[in-house]
Design a protein around this motif. Structure first.
Motif, PDB file in Angstrom:
ATOM      1  N   VAL A   6     -21.475  21.132   8.533  1.00 10.44           N
ATOM      2  CA  VAL A   6     -20.679  19.904   8.503  1.00 10.44           C
ATOM      3  C   VAL A   6     -20.071  19.761   7.111  1.00 10.44           C
ATOM      4  CG1 VAL A   6     -20.671  17.403   8.801  1.00 10.44           C
ATOM      5  CG2 VAL A   6     -22.203  18.812  10.194  1.00 10.44           C
ATOM      6  N   LYS A   7     -18.758  19.622   7.081  1.00 17.68           N
ATOM      7  CA  LYS A   7     -18.032  19.418   5.825  1.00 17.68           C
ATOM      8  C   LYS A   7     -17.681  17.936   5.721  1.00 17.68           C
ATOM      9  CE  LYS A   7     -13.709  20.521   3.477  1.00 17.68           C
ATOM     10  NZ  LYS A   7     -12.387  21.168   3.631  1.00 17.68           N
ATOM     11  N   MET A   8     -18.040  17.347   4.571  1.00 15.83           N
ATOM     12  CA  MET A   8     -17.776  15.923   4.347  1.00 15.83           C
ATOM     13  C   MET A   8     -17.097  15.738   2.992  1.00 15.83           C
ATOM     14  SD  MET A   8     -21.549  14.629   5.552  1.00 15.83           S
ATOM     15  CE  MET A   8     -22.319  15.973   4.645  1.00 15.83           C
ATOM     16  N   GLN A   9     -16.066  14.925   2.975  1.00 15.63           N
ATOM     17  CA  GLN A   9     -15.392  14.572   1.732  1.00 15.63           C
ATOM     18  C   GLN A   9     -15.555  13.071   1.534  1.00 15.63           C
ATOM     19  OE1 GLN A   9     -11.723  16.692   3.141  1.00 15.63           O
ATOM     20  NE2 GLN A   9     -11.622  17.176   0.958  1.00 15.63           N
ATOM     21  N   PHE A  10     -16.167  12.710   0.396  1.00 13.36           N
ATOM     22  CA  PHE A  10     -16.503  11.322   0.142  1.00 13.36           C
ATOM     23  C   PHE A  10     -15.622  10.687  -0.923  1.00 13.36           C
ATOM     24  CE2 PHE A  10     -20.692  13.023   1.517  1.00 13.36           C
ATOM     25  CZ  PHE A  10     -20.852  12.228   2.631  1.00 13.36           C
ATOM     26  N   ASP A  11     -15.564   9.360  -0.847  1.00  9.48           N
ATOM     27  CA  ASP A  11     -15.033   8.593  -1.959  1.00  9.48           C
ATOM     28  C   ASP A  11     -15.925   8.926  -3.155  1.00  9.48           C
ATOM     29  OD1 ASP A  11     -15.069   6.379  -3.877  1.00  9.48           O
ATOM     30  OD2 ASP A  11     -13.844   5.301  -2.428  1.00  9.48           O
ATOM     31  N   ILE A  12     -15.346   9.234  -4.280  1.00  6.81           N
ATOM     32  CA  ILE A  12     -16.100   9.681  -5.454  1.00  6.81           C
ATOM     33  C   ILE A  12     -17.136   8.649  -5.899  1.00  6.81           C
ATOM     34  CG2 ILE A  12     -14.512   8.839  -7.233  1.00  6.81           C
ATOM     35  CD1 ILE A  12     -16.141  12.324  -7.189  1.00  6.81           C
ATOM     36  N   ASN A  13     -16.903   7.386  -5.614  1.00  4.68           N
ATOM     37  CA  ASN A  13     -17.846   6.332  -6.000  1.00  4.68           C
ATOM     38  C   ASN A  13     -19.106   6.310  -5.139  1.00  4.68           C
ATOM     39  OD1 ASN A  13     -16.169   5.274  -8.081  1.00  4.68           O
ATOM     40  ND2 ASN A  13     -14.899   4.342  -6.501  1.00  4.68           N
ATOM     41  N   PHE A  14     -19.105   7.064  -4.049  1.00  4.63           N
ATOM     42  CA  PHE A  14     -20.246   7.098  -3.131  1.00  4.63           C
ATOM     43  C   PHE A  14     -21.199   8.265  -3.420  1.00  4.63           C
ATOM     44  CE2 PHE A  14     -22.007   8.310   1.121  1.00  4.63           C
ATOM     45  CZ  PHE A  14     -22.788   7.183   1.338  1.00  4.63           C
ATOM     46  N   ILE A  15     -20.813   9.184  -4.283  1.00  9.87           N
ATOM     47  CA  ILE A  15     -21.562  10.427  -4.492  1.00  9.87           C
ATOM     48  C   ILE A  15     -23.014  10.171  -4.891  1.00  9.87           C
ATOM     49  CG2 ILE A  15     -21.693  12.553  -5.841  1.00  9.87           C
ATOM     50  CD1 ILE A  15     -19.366  12.437  -3.801  1.00  9.87           C
ATOM     51  N   ASP A  16     -23.257   9.337  -5.866  1.00 12.13           N
ATOM     52  CA  ASP A  16     -24.639   9.087  -6.304  1.00 12.13           C
ATOM     53  C   ASP A  16     -25.472   8.468  -5.182  1.00 12.13           C
ATOM     54  OD1 ASP A  16     -24.201  10.142  -8.819  1.00 12.13           O
ATOM     55  OD2 ASP A  16     -23.737   8.206  -9.724  1.00 12.13           O
ATOM     56  N   GLU A  17     -24.891   7.530  -4.467  1.00 15.63           N
ATOM     57  CA  GLU A  17     -25.603   6.897  -3.352  1.00 15.63           C
ATOM     58  C   GLU A  17     -25.896   7.932  -2.254  1.00 15.63           C
ATOM     59  OE1 GLU A  17     -25.008   3.281  -0.122  1.00 15.63           O
ATOM     60  OE2 GLU A  17     -23.725   3.338  -1.889  1.00 15.63           O
ATOM     61  N   ASN A  81     -17.664   5.887   4.063  1.00 16.29           N
ATOM     62  CA  ASN A  81     -17.380   6.371   2.716  1.00 16.29           C
ATOM     63  C   ASN A  81     -16.634   7.704   2.696  1.00 16.29           C
ATOM     64  OD1 ASN A  81     -18.808   4.329   0.944  1.00 16.29           O
ATOM     65  ND2 ASN A  81     -20.349   4.821   2.473  1.00 16.29           N
ATOM     66  N   PHE A  82     -16.192   8.165   3.852  1.00 17.63           N
ATOM     67  CA  PHE A  82     -15.422   9.404   3.909  1.00 17.63           C
ATOM     68  C   PHE A  82     -14.031   9.199   3.314  1.00 17.63           C
ATOM     69  CE2 PHE A  82     -17.856  10.921   7.884  1.00 17.63           C
ATOM     70  CZ  PHE A  82     -18.748  11.628   7.103  1.00 17.63           C
ATOM     71  N   ALA A  83     -13.595  10.184   2.550  1.00 15.27           N
ATOM     72  CA  ALA A  83     -12.222  10.203   2.043  1.00 15.27           C
ATOM     73  C   ALA A  83     -11.318  10.937   3.035  1.00 15.27           C
ATOM     74  CB  ALA A  83     -12.175  10.882   0.676  1.00 15.27           C
ATOM     75  N   ALA A  84     -11.931  11.730   3.925  1.00 12.62           N
ATOM     76  CA  ALA A  84     -11.224  12.459   4.976  1.00 12.62           C
ATOM     77  C   ALA A  84     -12.186  12.599   6.150  1.00 12.62           C
ATOM     78  CB  ALA A  84     -10.793  13.837   4.475  1.00 12.62           C
ATOM     79  N   LYS A  85     -11.640  12.840   7.308  1.00 13.12           N
ATOM     80  CA  LYS A  85     -12.473  13.004   8.502  1.00 13.12           C
ATOM     81  C   LYS A  85     -13.412  14.206   8.327  1.00 13.12           C
ATOM     82  CE  LYS A  85     -12.271  13.581  13.478  1.00 13.12           C
ATOM     83  NZ  LYS A  85     -11.443  13.757  14.655  1.00 13.12           N
ATOM     84  N   ALA A  86     -14.665  14.008   8.714  1.00 14.81           N
ATOM     85  CA  ALA A  86     -15.640  15.099   8.636  1.00 14.81           C
ATOM     86  C   ALA A  86     -15.251  16.210   9.616  1.00 14.81           C
ATOM     87  CB  ALA A  86     -17.035  14.589   8.953  1.00 14.81           C
ATOM     88  N   GLU A  87     -15.598  17.433   9.244  1.00 15.20           N
ATOM     89  CA  GLU A  87     -15.380  18.584  10.113  1.00 15.20           C
ATOM     90  C   GLU A  87     -16.736  19.208  10.394  1.00 15.20           C
ATOM     91  OE1 GLU A  87     -12.046  21.213   8.937  1.00 15.20           O
ATOM     92  OE2 GLU A  87     -11.891  19.851   7.228  1.00 15.20           O
ATOM     93  N   ALA A  88     -16.924  19.732  11.597  1.00 15.16           N
ATOM     94  CA  ALA A  88     -18.213  20.319  11.953  1.00 15.16           C
ATOM     95  C   ALA A  88     -18.011  21.537  12.842  1.00 15.16           C
ATOM     96  CB  ALA A  88     -19.083  19.289  12.666  1.00 15.16           C
ATOM     97  N   TRP A  89     -18.907  22.494  12.660  1.00 15.60           N
ATOM     98  CA  TRP A  89     -18.903  23.716  13.448  1.00 15.60           C
ATOM     99  C   TRP A  89     -20.326  24.017  13.900  1.00 15.60           C
ATOM    100  CZ3 TRP A  89     -16.629  23.022   8.737  1.00 15.60           C
ATOM    101  CH2 TRP A  89     -15.243  23.091   8.690  1.00 15.60           C
ATOM    102  N   SER A  90     -20.477  24.429  15.131  1.00 13.24           N
ATOM    103  CA  SER A  90     -21.743  24.927  15.653  1.00 13.24           C
ATOM    104  C   SER A  90     -21.578  26.428  15.852  1.00 13.24           C
ATOM    105  CB  SER A  90     -22.101  24.255  16.974  1.00 13.24           C
ATOM    106  OG  SER A  90     -22.390  22.886  16.756  1.00 13.24           O
ATOM    107  N   LEU A  91     -22.457  27.187  15.239  1.00 13.71           N
ATOM    108  CA  LEU A  91     -22.332  28.640  15.228  1.00 13.71           C
ATOM    109  C   LEU A  91     -23.629  29.270  15.725  1.00 13.71           C
ATOM    110  CD1 LEU A  91     -21.018  28.650  11.568  1.00 13.71           C
ATOM    111  CD2 LEU A  91     -19.602  28.809  13.616  1.00 13.71           C
ATOM    112  N   LEU A  92     -23.490  30.384  16.416  1.00 14.72           N
ATOM    113  CA  LEU A  92     -24.663  31.121  16.858  1.00 14.72           C
ATOM    114  C   LEU A  92     -24.997  32.178  15.824  1.00 14.72           C
ATOM    115  CD1 LEU A  92     -23.852  31.592  20.632  1.00 14.72           C
ATOM    116  CD2 LEU A  92     -25.452  29.971  19.606  1.00 14.72           C
ATOM    117  N   GLU A  93     -26.238  32.181  15.372  1.00 12.30           N
ATOM    118  CA  GLU A  93     -26.658  33.197  14.411  1.00 12.30           C
ATOM    119  C   GLU A  93     -26.944  34.492  15.162  1.00 12.30           C
ATOM    120  OE1 GLU A  93     -28.905  32.415  10.628  1.00 12.30           O
ATOM    121  OE2 GLU A  93     -30.483  33.228  11.897  1.00 12.30           O
ATOM    122  N   GLN A  94     -26.380  35.559  14.686  1.00 12.40           N
ATOM    123  CA  GLN A  94     -26.541  36.867  15.354  1.00 12.40           C
ATOM    124  C   GLN A  94     -27.625  37.687  14.690  1.00 12.40           C
ATOM    125  OE1 GLN A  94     -24.610  37.634  18.217  1.00 12.40           O
ATOM    126  NE2 GLN A  94     -24.220  35.465  17.958  1.00 12.40           N
TER     127      GLN A  94
END
Length: 94
Positions: A6-17, A81-94
């Motif tokens: 899951v890739k998340m981009q946050f408002d910089i003021n939310f990072i510590d929280e 607190n997202f600065a952009a919509k989260a992206e997510a991938w489900s992957l099968l480990e080979q």
């Protein structure tokens, strides 16, 4: 085994929280039935960009987690607190 990225981009003021929040929920996620591991990574240059990588025994286990109170309550704190919509991938480990 299913790997969830899951890739998340946050408002910089939310990072510590966010760091504090993740430190609190990580052991709870790790102990969730079917979770094999979970880790948090921060982008090397884009400090507001974070990734979670979790490994699950099955897609059903991940789905059960996503329907849990733990996920719902955590996501409710994180999502505004997202600065952009989260992206997510489900992957099968080979």
């Amino acid at each position: 085994m299913l790997v969830r990225v899951v890739k998340m981009q946050f408002d910089i003021n939310f990072i510590d929280e966010f760091r504090i929040l993740f430190t609190d929920v990580k052991p709870k996620i790790s102990n969730f039935e079917g979770c094999l591991s979970v880790q948090l990574l921060q982008h090397e240059n884009e400090l507001s960009t974070w990734f979670t990588i979790s490994k699950w025994r099955s897609a059903d286990d991940l789905e059960n987690y996503r329907k849990s109170d733990l996920f719902i309550k955590t996501w409710a704190k994180v999502k505004p607190n997202f600065a952009a919509k989260a992206e997510a991938w489900s992957l099968l480990e080979q």
